[in-house]
Design an enzyme around this catalytic site. Structure first.
Site, PDB file in Angstrom:
ATOM      1  N   ASP A  13      39.886  37.131  39.630  1.00  0.00           N
ATOM      2  CA  ASP A  13      38.863  37.599  38.690  1.00  0.00           C
ATOM      3  C   ASP A  13      38.767  36.735  37.438  1.00  0.00           C
ATOM      4  OD1 ASP A  13      38.626  39.832  40.424  1.00  0.00           O
ATOM      5  OD2 ASP A  13      40.303  40.780  39.387  1.00  0.00           O
ATOM      6  N   LYS A  16      35.740  32.580  38.587  1.00  0.00           N
ATOM      7  CA  LYS A  16      35.608  31.373  39.414  1.00  0.00           C
ATOM      8  C   LYS A  16      34.177  31.172  39.887  1.00  0.00           C
ATOM      9  CE  LYS A  16      38.856  32.811  42.236  1.00  0.00           C
ATOM     10  NZ  LYS A  16      39.343  33.955  41.464  1.00  0.00           N
ATOM     11  N   GLY A  40      35.504  38.883  45.143  1.00  0.00           N
ATOM     12  CA  GLY A  40      34.203  39.250  44.596  1.00  0.00           C
ATOM     13  C   GLY A  40      33.833  38.216  43.561  1.00  0.00           C
ATOM     14  N   HIS A  41      32.907  37.334  43.899  1.00  0.00           N
ATOM     15  CA  HIS A  41      32.526  36.268  42.975  1.00  0.00           C
ATOM     16  C   HIS A  41      31.134  36.549  42.418  1.00  0.00           C
ATOM     17  CE1 HIS A  41      35.543  33.440  45.175  1.00  0.00           C
ATOM     18  NE2 HIS A  41      36.122  34.299  44.375  1.00  0.00           N
ATOM     19  N   GLN A 224      40.763  34.892  45.016  1.00  0.00           N
ATOM     20  CA  GLN A 224      41.929  35.470  44.348  1.00  0.00           C
ATOM     21  C   GLN A 224      42.524  34.445  43.364  1.00  0.00           C
ATOM     22  OE1 GLN A 224      42.000  35.906  48.105  1.00  0.00           O
ATOM     23  NE2 GLN A 224      40.609  37.524  47.563  1.00  0.00           N
TER      24      GLN A 224
HETATM   25  P1  IMP Z   1      44.412  42.701  49.490  1.00  0.00           P
HETATM   26  O1  IMP Z   1      44.053  41.256  49.326  1.00  0.00           O
HETATM   27  O2  IMP Z   1      43.226  43.605  49.646  1.00  0.00           O
HETATM   28  O3  IMP Z   1      45.461  42.903  50.541  1.00  0.00           O
HETATM   29  O4  IMP Z   1      45.114  43.190  48.116  1.00  0.00           O
HETATM   30  C1  IMP Z   1      46.384  42.712  47.701  1.00  0.00           C
HETATM   31  C2  IMP Z   1      46.423  42.574  46.176  1.00  0.00           C
HETATM   32  O5  IMP Z   1      45.562  41.514  45.762  1.00  0.00           O
HETATM   33  C3  IMP Z   1      45.959  43.813  45.410  1.00  0.00           C
HETATM   34  O6  IMP Z   1      46.701  43.899  44.197  1.00  0.00           O
HETATM   35  C4  IMP Z   1      44.510  43.507  45.080  1.00  0.00           C
HETATM   36  O7  IMP Z   1      44.061  44.195  43.946  1.00  0.00           O
HETATM   37  C5  IMP Z   1      44.605  42.011  44.830  1.00  0.00           C
HETATM   38  N1  IMP Z   1      43.340  41.318  45.093  1.00  0.00           N
HETATM   39  C6  IMP Z   1      42.828  40.981  46.296  1.00  0.00           C
HETATM   40  N2  IMP Z   1      41.664  40.324  46.147  1.00  0.00           N
HETATM   41  C7  IMP Z   1      41.461  40.210  44.835  1.00  0.00           C
HETATM   42  C8  IMP Z   1      40.426  39.575  44.059  1.00  0.00           C
HETATM   43  O8  IMP Z   1      39.483  38.954  44.566  1.00  0.00           O
HETATM   44  N3  IMP Z   1      40.560  39.688  42.706  1.00  0.00           N
HETATM   45  C9  IMP Z   1      41.628  40.297  42.129  1.00  0.00           C
HETATM   46  N4  IMP Z   1      42.600  40.891  42.808  1.00  0.00           N
HETATM   47  C10 IMP Z   1      42.525  40.838  44.150  1.00  0.00           C
END
Ligand code: IMP
Length: 432
Positions: A13, A16, A40-41, A224
């Protein structure tokens, strides 16, 4: 062979999407190499705001072609919805322009159900996943039983294997005390969407190799952030893919080559969504609300994918230094500097303190940060809105001083500073 890489330097977040949008202006290819629709971009172009999850954000430019590499996990239903949304807003995502690796793995309804059930079963130790099935899809990949895009070419086998995996996951769901999925209903939307991906399927590694050989510019777009990397992040509170720059080569199917720019995006403060350590987290309600925003704006600190309020705090220089090191960052882009305007004092963590030592580097990586308290430096803030400023020289002295301090603490130069969500709300850092 210009391969530029852009990654998040924090817990995701970082903004990017808008930086990719900027760098993609002169790219020939924009490529996603990791993650899935957990990302989520957000990109704002004029009055239009695009929220992208799987399609590379640079695609909103008319010129570059898009790649979803083999390191990505794809939910066909989400992807086809996104493709449709982009089509309706006039963005060309036809197969001639958007290419997907034959080796990308598929997220199935079973993965999503398992993600939710596993989270519930973790109780107090919940990771706070996005619930998109990311972890279970990568688990199946590692266990060598996943479905890949290539499997969509044989409809009958795809259907059989999907059924089989749904039945298997139903056994696990019931063992965890969760409701099993209705196999027929779960495949009803899924199969047509999976089959609709077939025209996009190709060997994207070969395409990108040829493009680089021909001197075309490829921009690899990370999802991420560094601290969510499966190996290098705050394990186990991480995602299941490689989010750092080194993940680009296997995630795109490219051989060893030296990249050009390796750009790390960091906010001017720190945020995190989901569970896990956060040494510089701010718990004061007024300050939290100040950094997070109300949620009225798309750029306020609420998850693009889940809508969850993000945890907020002060910039952590120790973790930023770590991100510079493990990614080999050549530069930083500092986003959301405008959010700090009006604060009388700005804190920045320069080192950690444990019981009896000051630590400038993490002794054993970022997984266990609980023993440490941040050591803060306090810098004077600046008053007045800076969101209209476009030149470095016009930034208030204290804002310039803050940027310089971020450079000193992190060990990387800041090349760009964003002061708002719009394409033009960006300042090039000049040496003066
Ligand atoms: P997962 O990727 O859904 O398995 O989530 C694992 C961890 O990564 C959790 O803490 C999510 O909140 C975090 N996470 C996954 N994708 C994002 C992102 O695009 N932005 C911020 N945090 C993320």
């Amino acid at each position: 062979m210009p391969l530029d890489i852009l990654v998040g330097a924090q817990w995701g977040d970082e903004g990017k999407g808008r930086v990719v949008d900027l760098l993609a202006a002169d790219a020939d290819w924009v490529a996603r190499f990791n993650g899935g629709d957990n990302a989520g971009h957000t990109v704002t172009v004029g009055r239009q705001t695009f929220k992208l999850h799987l399609v590379p954000s640079g695609i909103v430019h008319p010129h570059p072609r898009g790649v979803i590499g083999n390191g990505v996990v794809i939910n066909p239903v989400s992807l086809m919805q996104e493709v449709q949304m982009l089509k309706e807003t006039g963005v060309d995502t036809r197969p001639a322009r958007l290419k997907i690796s034959f080796a990308a793995h598929l997220i199935t309804p079973a993965h999503r159900a398992l993600d939710a059930a596993q989270e519930r079963a973790r109780g107090q130790l919940q990771i706070g996943t996005t619930g998109r099935g990311i972890g279970p899809a990568y688990t199946d990949r590692a266990a060598r039983r996943g479905l890949r895009l290539l499997d969509t070419l044989d409809e009958i086998t795809l259907k059989e294997r999907l059924h089989q995996s749904l039945l298997e996951s139903n056994r696990m769901l019931m063992a965890w005390g969760s409701e099993p999925l209705d196999v027929e209903a779960a495949t009803a939307d899924y199969l047509p969407a999976a089959l609709a991906l077939r025209p996009y399927l190709t060997d994207t590694g070969l395409l990108l190799h040829q493009a680089l050989k021909a001197g075309e510019k490829v921009l690899a777009e990370g999802a991420q952030g560094t601290l969510l990397d499966l190996d290098l992040g705050t394990y186990p509170f991480v995602t299941s893919s490689s989010t750092t720059a080194a993940g680009v080569l296997p995630g795109l199917g490219l051989g060893m080559l030296s990249p050009g720019r390796v750009v790390g995006v960091t906010k001017a403060f720190q945020t995190r969504v989901g569970s896990g350590p956060f040494p510089t987290e701010e718990l004061d309600e007024i300050m939290t609300a100040r950094l997070r925003g109300t949620g009225a704006n798309p750029w306020d600190e609420f998850g693009t994918t889940t809508g969850r309020p993000r945890r907020v705090g002060w910039l952590d220089g120790v973790l930023l230094r770590y991100a510079v090191r493990v990614n080999g960052l050549t530069e930083l882009v500092l986003t959301k500097l405008d959010v700090l305007s009006g604060l009388p004092v700005i804190r920045i963590c320069t080192a950690y303190q444990d019981a009896d030592r000051r630590l400038d580097e993490l002794p054993l990586g970022p997984a266990n940060l609980a023993p440490f308290a941040p050591i803060y430096e306090e810098l004077p803030g600046w008053s007045g809105d800076i969101s209209h400023i476009r030149h470095w020289q016009d930034l208030p002295d204290n804002a310039q001083a803050y940027v310089r301090r971020v450079e000193e603490i992190s060990g990387a130069p800041v090349s760009l500073i964003s002061v708002g969500p719009e394409r033009e709300q960006i300042i090039a850092r000049s040496a003066a």
